[in-house]
Design a protein around this motif. Structure first.
Motif, PDB file in Angstrom:
ATOM      1  N   PHE A 243      21.063  39.139  -7.934  1.00 33.00           N
ATOM      2  CA  PHE A 243      19.943  40.070  -8.018  1.00 33.00           C
ATOM      3  C   PHE A 243      20.316  41.237  -8.940  1.00 33.00           C
ATOM      4  O   PHE A 243      21.482  41.617  -9.042  1.00 33.00           O
ATOM      5  CB  PHE A 243      19.590  40.627  -6.636  1.00 33.00           C
ATOM      6  CG  PHE A 243      19.128  39.588  -5.662  1.00 33.00           C
ATOM      7  CD1 PHE A 243      17.774  39.370  -5.434  1.00 33.00           C
ATOM      8  CD2 PHE A 243      20.043  38.819  -4.961  1.00 33.00           C
ATOM      9  CE1 PHE A 243      17.354  38.407  -4.531  1.00 33.00           C
ATOM     10  CE2 PHE A 243      19.628  37.852  -4.059  1.00 33.00           C
ATOM     11  CZ  PHE A 243      18.277  37.645  -3.839  1.00 33.00           C
TER      12      PHE A 243
ATOM     13  N   TYR B  49      14.796  33.308   0.313  1.00 31.19           N
ATOM     14  CA  TYR B  49      15.238  33.464  -1.071  1.00 31.19           C
ATOM     15  C   TYR B  49      16.004  34.759  -1.311  1.00 31.19           C
ATOM     16  O   TYR B  49      16.616  34.944  -2.363  1.00 31.19           O
ATOM     17  CB  TYR B  49      14.056  33.344  -2.051  1.00 31.19           C
ATOM     18  CG  TYR B  49      12.995  34.439  -1.948  1.00 31.19           C
ATOM     19  CD1 TYR B  49      13.212  35.721  -2.448  1.00 31.19           C
ATOM     20  CD2 TYR B  49      11.749  34.167  -1.389  1.00 31.19           C
ATOM     21  CE1 TYR B  49      12.239  36.704  -2.381  1.00 31.19           C
ATOM     22  CE2 TYR B  49      10.766  35.145  -1.313  1.00 31.19           C
ATOM     23  CZ  TYR B  49      11.017  36.411  -1.819  1.00 31.19           C
ATOM     24  OH  TYR B  49      10.043  37.386  -1.755  1.00 31.19           O
ATOM     25  N   LEU B  50      15.994  35.665  -0.327  1.00 29.08           N
ATOM     26  CA  LEU B  50      16.756  36.899  -0.451  1.00 29.08           C
ATOM     27  C   LEU B  50      18.139  36.812   0.189  1.00 29.08           C
ATOM     28  O   LEU B  50      18.874  37.789   0.216  1.00 29.08           O
ATOM     29  CB  LEU B  50      15.990  38.070   0.187  1.00 29.08           C
ATOM     30  CG  LEU B  50      14.772  38.571  -0.574  1.00 29.08           C
ATOM     31  CD1 LEU B  50      14.079  39.676   0.205  1.00 29.08           C
ATOM     32  CD2 LEU B  50      15.174  39.088  -1.956  1.00 29.08           C
TER      33      LEU B  50
ATOM     34  N   LYS C 186      15.339  38.773  -9.183  1.00 27.07           N
ATOM     35  CA  LYS C 186      16.261  37.701  -8.803  1.00 27.07           C
ATOM     36  C   LYS C 186      16.413  36.716  -9.953  1.00 27.07           C
ATOM     37  O   LYS C 186      15.439  36.355 -10.617  1.00 27.07           O
ATOM     38  CB  LYS C 186      15.765  36.953  -7.561  1.00 27.07           C
ATOM     39  CG  LYS C 186      16.743  35.825  -7.157  1.00 27.07           C
ATOM     40  CD  LYS C 186      16.394  35.121  -5.878  1.00 27.07           C
ATOM     41  CE  LYS C 186      17.472  34.071  -5.570  1.00 27.07           C
ATOM     42  NZ  LYS C 186      17.222  33.340  -4.323  1.00 27.07           N
TER      43      LYS C 186
ATOM     44  N   TRP D  66      14.606  35.762 -14.907  1.00 29.01           N
ATOM     45  CA  TRP D  66      14.587  36.757 -13.838  1.00 29.01           C
ATOM     46  C   TRP D  66      13.155  36.946 -13.361  1.00 29.01           C
ATOM     47  O   TRP D  66      12.259  37.179 -14.172  1.00 29.01           O
ATOM     48  CB  TRP D  66      15.145  38.089 -14.329  1.00 29.01           C
ATOM     49  CG  TRP D  66      16.614  38.058 -14.628  1.00 29.01           C
ATOM     50  CD1 TRP D  66      17.207  37.699 -15.800  1.00 29.01           C
ATOM     51  CD2 TRP D  66      17.673  38.391 -13.723  1.00 29.01           C
ATOM     52  NE1 TRP D  66      18.575  37.792 -15.693  1.00 29.01           N
ATOM     53  CE2 TRP D  66      18.892  38.223 -14.434  1.00 29.01           C
ATOM     54  CE3 TRP D  66      17.726  38.826 -12.404  1.00 29.01           C
ATOM     55  CZ2 TRP D  66      20.132  38.451 -13.863  1.00 29.01           C
ATOM     56  CZ3 TRP D  66      18.971  39.073 -11.825  1.00 29.01           C
ATOM     57  CH2 TRP D  66      20.153  38.880 -12.548  1.00 29.01           C
TER      58      TRP D  66
END
Length: 229
Positions: free
Chosen positions: A205, A199-200, A120, A131
């Motif tokens: 991503f 956070y997803l 991410k 990242w």
């Protein structure tokens, strides 16, 4: 890939690779200190950036936009010529069709493990970013390994076009030498489960899917996914 409901968006949306399509063939994630620390680092970075995501019910829509690129070589034993997601952006909840074209240069045998690497993008100060790796989480999302591509719904239910006659035939997996055009297999993406970390649910991503055999590289394909869920 048999259970690609909401968590599948984040798997193939994250490749998806590959979708509900993967849940039944995944190697169970091992919870280690590395996994725990990676997860906590992502949660902390999310809070520091002051994101606020409200989980969406079935009456609200989110979206996921995907951009694909080849990360292998032209002479790879299995070369992914293209990967198709329809529609793109994907609307969540809603249907998603997944197809691809493969150029198989050598006969293959099962199993064909798939390794997913998921990262991410995290904003830093002054416009910089970094990242962070997403570990393989218990909800089947992240940098996970799947035991056999041939056992996923893409190939157990998918159909291919015969390159010589254009007839619709069984794809046959593992593959013999030749070119395969997999017609899109449609999955229905429902609401996201409450177990998915916040956070997803949004952000950019990077997901790389690598096909291997006895630890030897066969193919590689990657996607950048922008989520607004």
């Amino acid at each position: 890939m048999s259970g690609f409901h909401a968590s599948v968006v984040l798997k193939v949306l994250v490749m998806i690779t590959i979708l509900e399509v993967v849940k039944s063939t995944q190697t169970a994630p091992t919870i280690t200190w590395t996994t725990y620390l990676q997860d906590q680092a992502l949660r902390l970075a999310y809070r520091l950036n002051r994101h606020s995501v409200q989980k969406r019910g079935t009456d609200r829509q989110g979206k996921a936009k995907l951009a694909f690129e080849q990360c292998g070589e032209d002479d790879d034993p299995v070369y992914v010529k293209n990967f198709v997601i329809e529609p793109n952006p994907v609307i969540v909840p809603g249907p998603i069709g997944v197809g691809m074209t493969l150029d198989v240069k050598q006969n293959q045998t099962a199993p064909l493990p798939v390794k997913l690497k998921m990262m991410k993008k995290i904003p830093l100060l002054f416009g910089f970013s970094t990242w962070l790796p997403v570990p393989c989480l218990p909800n089947d999302v992240g940098s996970c390994t799947f035991n056999d591509l041939c056992e996923t719904r893409l190939f157990t239910e998918g159909k291919c076009l015969d390159p010589d006659t254009d007839d619709i035939v069984s794809c046959g997996c593992p593959f013999q030498k030749g070119e395969y055009t997999l017609l899109p297999v449609v999955f229905q993406i429902s609401r996201l489960p409450d177990s998915v970390p916040a956070y997803l649910l949004e952000g950019q991503f990077y997901i790389k899917a690598e096909l291997t055999k006895e630890d030897k590289h066969l193919a590689c394909y990657s996607t950048t996914v922008t989520l607004e869920l």
